[in-house]
Design a protein around this motif. Structure first.
Motif, PDB file in Angstrom:
ATOM      1  N   ALA A  26      87.441  66.174  45.171  1.00 27.88           N
ATOM      2  CA  ALA A  26      86.814  67.490  45.372  1.00 27.88           C
ATOM      3  C   ALA A  26      85.317  67.258  45.449  1.00 27.88           C
ATOM      4  N   LEU A  27      84.733  67.636  46.562  1.00 22.58           N
ATOM      5  CA  LEU A  27      83.284  67.463  46.739  1.00 22.58           C
ATOM      6  C   LEU A  27      82.525  68.378  45.769  1.00 22.58           C
ATOM      7  N   PRO A  28      81.296  67.980  45.395  1.00 21.83           N
ATOM      8  CA  PRO A  28      80.548  68.780  44.415  1.00 21.83           C
ATOM      9  C   PRO A  28      80.420  70.258  44.797  1.00 21.83           C
ATOM     10  N   ALA A  29      80.191  70.553  46.077  1.00 24.40           N
ATOM     11  CA  ALA A  29      80.052  71.967  46.473  1.00 24.40           C
ATOM     12  C   ALA A  29      81.357  72.722  46.238  1.00 24.40           C
ATOM     13  N   SER A  30      82.473  72.021  46.403  1.00 22.95           N
ATOM     14  CA  SER A  30      83.768  72.667  46.188  1.00 22.95           C
ATOM     15  C   SER A  30      83.975  72.972  44.707  1.00 22.95           C
ATOM     16  N   SER A  62      99.839  73.360  60.791  1.00 25.46           N
ATOM     17  CA  SER A  62      99.749  73.408  59.338  1.00 25.46           C
ATOM     18  C   SER A  62      98.860  72.252  58.894  1.00 25.46           C
ATOM     19  N   THR A  63      97.914  72.530  58.024  1.00 23.10           N
ATOM     20  CA  THR A  63      97.090  71.437  57.514  1.00 23.10           C
ATOM     21  C   THR A  63      96.606  71.760  56.106  1.00 23.10           C
ATOM     22  N   ASP A  64      95.934  70.786  55.518  1.00 25.61           N
ATOM     23  CA  ASP A  64      95.439  70.927  54.154  1.00 25.61           C
ATOM     24  C   ASP A  64      93.950  70.659  54.104  1.00 25.61           C
ATOM     25  N   ALA A  65      93.222  71.520  53.415  1.00 23.98           N
ATOM     26  CA  ALA A  65      91.824  71.190  53.137  1.00 23.98           C
ATOM     27  C   ALA A  65      91.720  70.366  51.858  1.00 23.98           C
ATOM     28  N   HIS A  66      92.774  70.413  51.007  1.00 21.67           N
ATOM     29  CA  HIS A  66      92.681  69.650  49.756  1.00 21.67           C
ATOM     30  C   HIS A  66      93.020  68.170  49.947  1.00 21.67           C
ATOM     31  N   LYS A  67      93.359  67.782  51.156  1.00 20.74           N
ATOM     32  CA  LYS A  67      93.587  66.352  51.408  1.00 20.74           C
ATOM     33  C   LYS A  67      92.284  65.736  51.944  1.00 20.74           C
ATOM     34  N   TRP A  68      92.232  65.474  53.237  1.00 18.17           N
ATOM     35  CA  TRP A  68      91.123  64.678  53.760  1.00 18.17           C
ATOM     36  C   TRP A  68      89.744  65.342  53.659  1.00 18.17           C
ATOM     37  N   PRO A  69      89.640  66.666  53.825  1.00 16.97           N
ATOM     38  CA  PRO A  69      88.287  67.258  53.748  1.00 16.97           C
ATOM     39  C   PRO A  69      87.742  67.376  52.323  1.00 16.97           C
ATOM     40  N   ASN A  70      88.582  67.078  51.334  1.00 16.16           N
ATOM     41  CA  ASN A  70      88.101  67.059  49.943  1.00 16.16           C
ATOM     42  C   ASN A  70      87.622  68.408  49.420  1.00 16.16           C
ATOM     43  N   THR A  71      88.330  69.467  49.791  1.00 17.76           N
ATOM     44  CA  THR A  71      88.216  70.741  49.085  1.00 17.76           C
ATOM     45  C   THR A  71      89.129  70.600  47.863  1.00 17.76           C
ATOM     46  N   ARG A  95      94.296  83.909  45.157  1.00 20.69           N
ATOM     47  CA  ARG A  95      92.954  83.514  44.742  1.00 20.69           C
ATOM     48  C   ARG A  95      92.073  83.294  45.972  1.00 20.69           C
ATOM     49  N   ALA A  96      90.772  83.224  45.714  1.00 23.18           N
ATOM     50  CA  ALA A  96      89.809  83.205  46.826  1.00 23.18           C
ATOM     51  C   ALA A  96      89.575  81.771  47.310  1.00 23.18           C
ATOM     52  N   ARG A  97      90.601  81.195  47.948  1.00 20.18           N
ATOM     53  CA  ARG A  97      90.482  79.805  48.424  1.00 20.18           C
ATOM     54  C   ARG A  97      89.359  79.626  49.438  1.00 20.18           C
ATOM     55  N   GLY A  98      89.083  80.702  50.176  1.00 17.12           N
ATOM     56  CA  GLY A  98      88.058  80.608  51.216  1.00 17.12           C
ATOM     57  C   GLY A  98      86.698  80.250  50.646  1.00 17.12           C
ATOM     58  N   VAL A  99      86.472  80.569  49.381  1.00 17.84           N
ATOM     59  CA  VAL A  99      85.158  80.283  48.787  1.00 17.84           C
ATOM     60  C   VAL A  99      84.939  78.767  48.769  1.00 17.84           C
ATOM     61  N   GLU A 100      85.912  78.039  48.244  1.00 16.05           N
ATOM     62  CA  GLU A 100      85.755  76.571  48.167  1.00 16.05           C
ATOM     63  C   GLU A 100      85.785  75.929  49.551  1.00 16.05           C
ATOM     64  N   LEU A 101      86.654  76.454  50.423  1.00 16.30           N
ATOM     65  CA  LEU A 101      86.739  75.857  51.763  1.00 16.30           C
ATOM     66  C   LEU A 101      85.410  76.046  52.506  1.00 16.30           C
ATOM     67  N   TRP A 102      84.890  77.237  52.440  1.00  6.71           N
ATOM     68  CA  TRP A 102      83.603  77.539  53.088  1.00  6.71           C
ATOM     69  C   TRP A 102      82.509  76.635  52.517  1.00  6.71           C
ATOM     70  N   ALA A 103      82.462  76.544  51.185  1.00  6.59           N
ATOM     71  CA  ALA A 103      81.415  75.754  50.521  1.00  6.59           C
ATOM     72  C   ALA A 103      81.542  74.266  50.876  1.00  6.59           C
ATOM     73  N   LEU A 112      80.491  73.753  54.530  1.00 11.32           N
ATOM     74  CA  LEU A 112      79.042  73.955  54.687  1.00 11.32           C
ATOM     75  C   LEU A 112      78.268  72.778  54.100  1.00 11.32           C
ATOM     76  N   SER A 113      78.756  72.236  52.997  1.00 11.33           N
ATOM     77  CA  SER A 113      78.028  71.123  52.377  1.00 11.33           C
ATOM     78  C   SER A 113      78.198  69.832  53.181  1.00 11.33           C
ATOM     79  N   LEU A 114      79.332  69.704  53.881  1.00 16.87           N
ATOM     80  CA  LEU A 114      79.536  68.502  54.701  1.00 16.87           C
ATOM     81  C   LEU A 114      78.817  68.603  56.045  1.00 16.87           C
ATOM     82  N   GLY A 115      78.930  69.771  56.659  1.00 18.23           N
ATOM     83  CA  GLY A 115      78.478  69.896  58.042  1.00 18.23           C
ATOM     84  C   GLY A 115      79.404  69.074  58.947  1.00 18.23           C
TER      85      GLY A 115
END
Ligand SMILES: Cc1ncc(COP(=O)(O)O)c(C=O)c1O
Length: 463
Positions: A94-98, A294-303, A347-355, A358-361
């Motif tokens: 999980a990246l720090p912004a997440s 279907s994909t996961d943000a909690h895998k490779w993008p590190n949300t 729950r508001a998953r979009g908050v962590e995904l957005w963050a 945005l932190s990765l670009g």
């Protein structure tokens, strides 16, 4: 409104502040040491978990005491997946912004069922879904949903497929169910992920009522083995095999499906993110022609966990499969999150995904995909140079290694897990027992790959 008379100065405020400050302090300390500790918890820490198995007290504890106990007993018993030497399954870090966004989102405690419940949650979810479609090269008009993981995203995508194909045949699946419905054919590759079969089971399409297509040595569906398709067929293809990381021949399959009026669903739990990297994008060519993904943000993008993503080309198909209405539950004119998801309260998953995004670009995400894939190649090269057999073409972040016989390979995996320098799991790959290495965390450094290689090679020497 700003009514000072409503400000409370009760002990509850002080207790909340104490608990939250303690949580931030302990969580920060935990993350500061996670790269230097063993990956699997030691036996004493596991034994200590008994301390959490309390009789429920009549009188509750102060929140800071609860947090203190959790950290003292719970933190040592975690698996260090937040560090850089965990290579099990396909678990991202999980990246720090997440992590930070998750803390804030927990304080907000938003329920993102309807926009009126959480305008910020609904907005962040919508923006993050737009970014994901752009990154993955998917149609801008496609509908999307944030769910628990790729398993539930498979359910959502396949529910949309079921809806669309049966509606075309004059059948309303949501209203009438499947009893007496025109039959649908489901085509999967022989190396289909179990979560997709589970999704089919949940949707009444049947885990085993599928046509399994032969695959090649990397687990890719053989396009020449696809059965005749028609407009009552759902073809499920993979971007990233869970063992080898291989990609199905999407363009050939999607072209055939389009000619026949069939629906193509992509299980791209981690592999689809290869599209974020100019170096790896070619692997995902053709997947954009499918109907649902279907994909996961909690895998490779590190949300951080949990964050799955379903995307459907025709948003109306997803909405028809997932929508609901009640007198007290009135959707507004804008996108309403729960009209696209299996859940209502969520729950508001979009908050962590957005963050996270945005932190990765764009560049940061591309570097993450490329760095972890380079680490996987470094593992493969190091193990090969030590005389061990790499069973897959290392196209992205997955490595399969055999140490000889099945028994010896299993013994090496056990020893690696006991040693604690790193953590790798096992698998069976086309009749061979193998150790799986999945490099999925932003936190992994080259030095950690080298330290892990030394530990694995030593475990093999001792087995
Ligand atoms: C290809 C594939 N599909 C689906 C899943 C299930 O994902 P989740 O555990 O996030 O539901 C996985 C998990 O590893 C996977 O690799």
């Amino acid at each position: 409104m700003n009514d000072r008379s409503l400000v409370t100065h009760s002990g509850a405020d002080a207790a909340r502040t104490a608990a939250l400050e303690l949580a931030a302090e302990r969580a920060t300390a935990y993350l500061a040491q996670v790269s230097t500790r063993r990956v699997s918890p030691d036996p004493a820490a596991l034994k200590g978990l008994a301390e959490l198995d309390l009789p429920l007290p009549d009188t509750g504890l102060p929140p800071a005491d609860v947090i203190g106990l959790l950290d003292r007993v719970g933190s040592p018993a975690t698996v260090a997946t937040a560090g850089g030497r965990y290579f099990g399954f396909v678990n991202g870090g999980a990246l720090p912004a997440s992590v930070g966004a998750s803390w804030l989102a927990a304080a907000w405690d938003q329920n993102v069922a309807l926009r009126v419940m959480s305008p910020v949650g609904a907005t962040l979810e919508e923006v993050a879904l737009r970014w994901v479609r752009e990154i993955l090269g998917l149609p801008p008009e496609a509908g999307g949903a944030l769910v628990t993981g790729a398993s539930m995203a498979n359910v959502a995508g396949l529910a949309a497929a079921r809806h669309a194909l049966l509606a075309r045949a004059g059948w309303d699946a949501e209203r009438s169910g499947l009893f007496g419905a025109p039959p649908l054919q489901v085509v999967v590759g022989d190396e289909v992920h179990v979560s997709l079969l589970k999704a089919l089971a949940l949707l009444g399409l049947g885990r085993e009522r599928v046509h399994r297509v032969a695959v090649d040595s990397q687990g890719r569906m053989r396009a020449d083995a696809i059965p005749p398709l028609d407009d009552r067929t759902i073809v499920c293809i993979q971007a990233g095999n869970v063992n080898t990381g291989a990609f199905d021949p999407a363009r050939a399959i999607c072209d055939a499906a389009r000619d026949a009026g069939a629906w193509v669903h992509v299980d791209g739990a981690f592999g689809l993110w290869a599209a974020a990297s100019p170096l790896h994008r070619h692997l995902t060519a053709g997947f954009e022609l499918a109907d649902s993904w279907s994909t996961d943000a909690h895998k490779w993008p590190n949300t951080g966990y949990d964050c799955g993503i379903a995307i459907v080309r025709q948003a109306a198909d997803l909405r028809s499969a997932m929508g609901s209405s009640a007198a007290y539950f009135t959707p507004g004119a804008q996108r309403e999150p729960s009209q696209f998801t299996p859940e209502m309260s969520r729950r508001a998953r979009g908050v962590e995904l957005w963050a996270t995004l945005l932190s990765l670009g764009r560049d940061g995400l591309a570097r993450l995909i490329e760095r972890t894939s380079a680490h996987a190649r470094r593992f493969a090269d190091g193990l090969r140079a030590s005389g061990f057999e790499i069973l897959n073409e290392v196209v992205i972040n997955q490595v399969l290694v055999s140490f000889g016989s099945a028994d010896r390979t299993r013994a090496v995996i056990d020893r690696v897990q006991q040693d604690g320098t790193c953590w790798c799991g096992g698998t069976e790959w086309q009749g061979r027992t193998a150790m799986r290495i999945s490099v999925s965390s932003w936190a992994t450094t080259e030095a950690e790959v080298d330290a892990s290689l030394r530990a694995i090679i030593q475990a093999a020497a001792d087995s």
